[in-house]
Design a protein around this motif. Structure first.
Motif, short mmCIF file in Angstrom:
data_model
loop_
_atom_site.label_atom_id
_atom_site.label_comp_id
_atom_site.label_asym_id
_atom_site.label_seq_id
_atom_site.Cartn_x
_atom_site.Cartn_y
_atom_site.Cartn_z
N THR A 165 -21.66 58.22 38.14
CA THR A 165 -22.35 58.45 36.86
C THR A 165 -23.47 57.45 36.67
O THR A 165 -23.53 56.42 37.35
CB THR A 165 -21.37 58.32 35.68
OG1 THR A 165 -20.82 57.00 35.69
CG2 THR A 165 -20.25 59.35 35.75
N LEU A 166 -24.32 57.78 35.73
CA LEU A 166 -25.50 56.97 35.44
C LEU A 166 -25.11 55.55 35.06
O LEU A 166 -25.76 54.58 35.47
CB LEU A 166 -26.26 57.63 34.28
CG LEU A 166 -27.71 57.25 34.07
CD1 LEU A 166 -28.50 57.36 35.35
CD2 LEU A 166 -28.33 58.14 33.00
N GLU A 204 -19.47 68.71 27.74
CA GLU A 204 -20.25 69.79 28.36
C GLU A 204 -20.69 69.39 29.76
O GLU A 204 -20.60 68.24 30.16
CB GLU A 204 -21.47 70.08 27.49
CG GLU A 204 -21.10 70.69 26.15
CD GLU A 204 -22.35 71.17 25.42
OE1 GLU A 204 -22.85 72.25 25.76
OE2 GLU A 204 -22.82 70.43 24.54
N GLY A 205 -21.23 70.38 30.46
CA GLY A 205 -21.69 70.14 31.83
C GLY A 205 -22.66 68.98 31.92
O GLY A 205 -22.62 68.20 32.86
N LYS A 206 -23.50 68.83 30.92
CA LYS A 206 -24.51 67.75 30.97
C LYS A 206 -23.86 66.36 30.87
O LYS A 206 -24.49 65.36 31.20
CB LYS A 206 -25.55 67.93 29.87
CG LYS A 206 -25.04 67.77 28.45
CD LYS A 206 -26.13 68.00 27.42
CE LYS A 206 -25.58 68.15 26.00
NZ LYS A 206 -24.66 67.10 25.54
N VAL A 260 -21.09 65.46 32.51
CA VAL A 260 -20.31 65.14 33.71
C VAL A 260 -20.86 63.91 34.43
O VAL A 260 -20.11 63.00 34.80
CB VAL A 260 -20.25 66.35 34.67
CG1 VAL A 260 -19.66 65.96 36.01
CG2 VAL A 260 -19.44 67.49 34.04
N TYR A 261 -22.18 63.84 34.60
CA TYR A 261 -22.78 62.71 35.32
C TYR A 261 -23.32 61.63 34.39
O TYR A 261 -23.99 60.71 34.83
CB TYR A 261 -23.87 63.21 36.28
CG TYR A 261 -23.29 64.02 37.40
CD1 TYR A 261 -22.72 63.39 38.50
CD2 TYR A 261 -23.26 65.41 37.34
CE1 TYR A 261 -22.15 64.12 39.52
CE2 TYR A 261 -22.70 66.16 38.36
CZ TYR A 261 -22.14 65.50 39.45
OH TYR A 261 -21.57 66.23 40.45
N VAL A 319 -18.47 73.20 39.98
CA VAL A 319 -19.22 71.99 39.57
C VAL A 319 -19.51 71.11 40.79
O VAL A 319 -20.63 70.67 41.01
CB VAL A 319 -18.41 71.18 38.52
CG1 VAL A 319 -18.99 69.77 38.35
CG2 VAL A 319 -18.38 71.91 37.19
N SER A 358 -23.23 70.70 42.48
CA SER A 358 -23.77 69.34 42.51
C SER A 358 -24.23 68.97 43.92
O SER A 358 -25.31 68.41 44.11
CB SER A 358 -22.71 68.35 42.05
OG SER A 358 -22.28 68.64 40.75
N ARG A 397 -24.44 58.14 47.48
CA ARG A 397 -23.51 58.07 46.35
C ARG A 397 -23.11 59.44 45.85
O ARG A 397 -22.08 59.59 45.20
CB ARG A 397 -24.17 57.31 45.17
CG ARG A 397 -24.19 55.82 45.38
CD ARG A 397 -24.78 55.11 44.18
NE ARG A 397 -24.09 55.41 42.93
CZ ARG A 397 -24.53 55.04 41.74
NH1 ARG A 397 -25.67 54.37 41.65
NH2 ARG A 397 -23.87 55.33 40.65
N PHE A 398 -23.96 60.45 46.10
CA PHE A 398 -23.70 61.79 45.59
C PHE A 398 -23.23 62.75 46.68
O PHE A 398 -23.11 63.93 46.44
CB PHE A 398 -24.95 62.34 44.90
CG PHE A 398 -25.16 61.73 43.55
CD1 PHE A 398 -24.69 62.36 42.42
CD2 PHE A 398 -25.77 60.49 43.42
CE1 PHE A 398 -24.84 61.78 41.17
CE2 PHE A 398 -25.93 59.91 42.18
CZ PHE A 398 -25.46 60.55 41.05
#
Lengths: 353, 353
Positions: A135-136, A218-220, A222-223, A240, A244, A278-279
């Motif tokens: 995540t951010l 919500e989906g937004k 998640v990260y 998801v 991604s 990382r992703f």
């Protein structure tokens, strides 16, 4: 050496098996203080071990003559292949030779086999596959279920919330996890039938649980890292994860093209690679199958040696931190054991599609 | 001027209404050869128009005293607010004053109101919201449903496939669209109950349809551009869209941080912005609500003026290319009209949650 922890590895599971498995096992044997039990065809594994430069690392082969294919149905794999690397590896765990099991093979088959042969923790109807997404804010978010159960009932998602929170607390070190339900609107009435009923159930149980149910996310989110645990059905979770994976690849490829000719391209591409790693689920891999009596970790079919090694570390840590015992001892799970299952979360093996 | 096409715009719908709406309407009036009918509170719109520098652009205000809030339930919005900007704008479309309608407001309310007041095309049970996602190969993929129906039946998804293919052919110019079903495995048996039954239905109808049903696609295929149209239920589609939005933001923010201090950062950031814009739903916005008798386009709540203008263009083009007539005349839709609905796709208004 006698007290060295042993992890069983399905060496024939992944898309390019057994090469990444063998290389990852050697990394783990060198770096993690564990002995790896490689389940698979002995001749093939001997060759792969030699090619990977095996010398004295603690590795042992568990002979298994059959391999479960990626496109095989779980029913068939479990019913007919009694000497598969999957079966032999799980058996080592069941018999106590190994303290954890790792496979990068057919997810449906691993879930079905683990449920049938090892069993779920008393009180838990179905296991759920979980993964930590980056995540951010750097905290990470545990998402479950990412593919063990394509069709879910509210009581199953309720149990996933309990197991996810226990994982966040025991393995990720979050004091009082914040748990959200993945939906398509923040209000409790937004979503589909499953999320609306699950929301009510989680709300109803919230007061007695060692985590905070924050409601729908919500989906937004998640990260964004707004919660520690996000619960959803396995179909949605798998979509998801794979969307991604695809979007990260597409975005980063487009950027690579855009930077190709730019000044300072080398620095930009190096930053890109760091973010990409990382992703990349195939890189960081190793999803615990929560709710099974013993540690079972599932890797991406395209797992790299590093991902196999990471998955072995996850299995080792699940054992060392008593994850499965913690889930079994969780008051919410014990309470489930004492009350009859409702809303369809009956303790049975999953439908073997 | 008398023959200028008129598009009705819900000027009070979006999160920052009416400013982006008014600015977007002016852009459209200048650039697209259309007159924009702004539905909303006249005083508020007069002020916004003056502040946006309105002079002679073809704009007209349709007075509406009420506003549907973003968190309002669709039932309440449709039943009680008879003089909302949503209602007044849709009425202009119904009466033939406008040839299309655009709103960046409450999606559930727009879907319910359009279904109730304009009606679905004969043979179509439920409308579906569609959007074109950018892909690596530049072709783009139409994804539907992205949020009109949180709970779907197989026959609904079957109809979405027909409507999506018509849109791809008529609006995107794809000769014989390739249509995929979003699932969690390529084999027909992989997925949840809904996708397994839908797969069988699409396979059964495939021979008589003017598009190719290629089978299941996975999340990783969405941005790869392997098919022209991807069909899913509105819950999954909305999650896909919002996860994408969140992941793109997170990835690009991380990259921005990584590039901040790098040599050539300016070039890298400029490339980043270009890619970001292509993936920002609030920028490219404008999702057609397929299956309604007349063109209805829904924008992101955070639509920019450019996105509002783009949505007006989508409405104009849907009219000019006879999209709704093409869907109504599609042999597959006509066939649906002649056979009784099965599998739950009954022609009724959606459940107004």
């Amino acid at each position: 050496m006698t007290s060295m922890l042993q992890i069983a590895l399905d060496a024939m599971g992944g898309d390019s098996a057994p090469v990444p498995e063998v290389e990852g096992a050697l990394m783990a044997a060198r770096d993690l203080g564990v002995k790896v039990l490689l389940a698979g065809r002995p001749e093939r594994l001997q060759v792969a071990l030699q090619e990977a430069g095996w010398t004295t690392e603690p590795i042992e082969i568990l002979p298994a003559s059959e391999v479960v294919a990626m496109d095989e149905t779980a029913t068939r794999a479990v019913r007919t292949k009694r000497d598969s690397s999957l079966r032999v590896g799980l058996e080592a765990l069941k018999q106590g030779r190994a303290v954890g099991f790792v496979s990068a093979g057919n997810t449906g088959a691993v879930v079905a086999a683990a449920t049938l042969w090892l069993g779920t923790i008393p009180g838990i109807a179905r296991p759920a596959l979980a993964t930590v997404l980056p995540t951010l804010n750097g905290r990470g978010t545990l998402l479950l279920d990412i593919g063990a159960n394509a069709d879910c009932k509210p009581a199953m998602l309720d149990q996933f919330a309990v197991m996810g929170a226990t994982y966040a607390e025991r393995i990720l070190g979050v004091a009082r996890p914040q748990v959200g339900l993945l939906s398509i609107g923040e209000e409790s009435v937004k979503g589909n039938e499953l999320t609306r009923e699950t929301h009510a159930l989680l709300r109803q149980h919230a007061a007695h649980r060692p985590f905070d149910f924050v409601g729908n996310v919500e989906g937004k989110d998640v990260y964004a890292g707004v919660v520690d645990v996000i619960v959803c059905d396995g179909f949605t979770g798998n979509v998801v994860l794979k969307v991604s994976e695809g979007l990260a690849t597409t975005l980063l490829t487009l950027l690579q093209q855009a930077f190709g000719s730019a000044a300072g391209a080398r620095d930009a591409l190096s930053g890109l690679q760091q973010v990409r790693a990382r992703f990349d689920y195939a890189e960081y891999g190793g999803a615990p199958l929560l709710g099974i009596r013993q540690p079972v970790i599932i890797g991406h079919g395209r797992s790299t040696p590093q991902a196999i090694c990471n998955a072995i570390r996850v299995a080792r840590d699940a054992h060392l931190r008593h994850l499965n015992h913690q889930i079994a001892a969780d008051p919410a799970v014990v309470a489930m054991l004492q009350t009859p299952h409702r809303n369809g979360a009956t303790a049975s093996i999953p439908s073997l599609a």
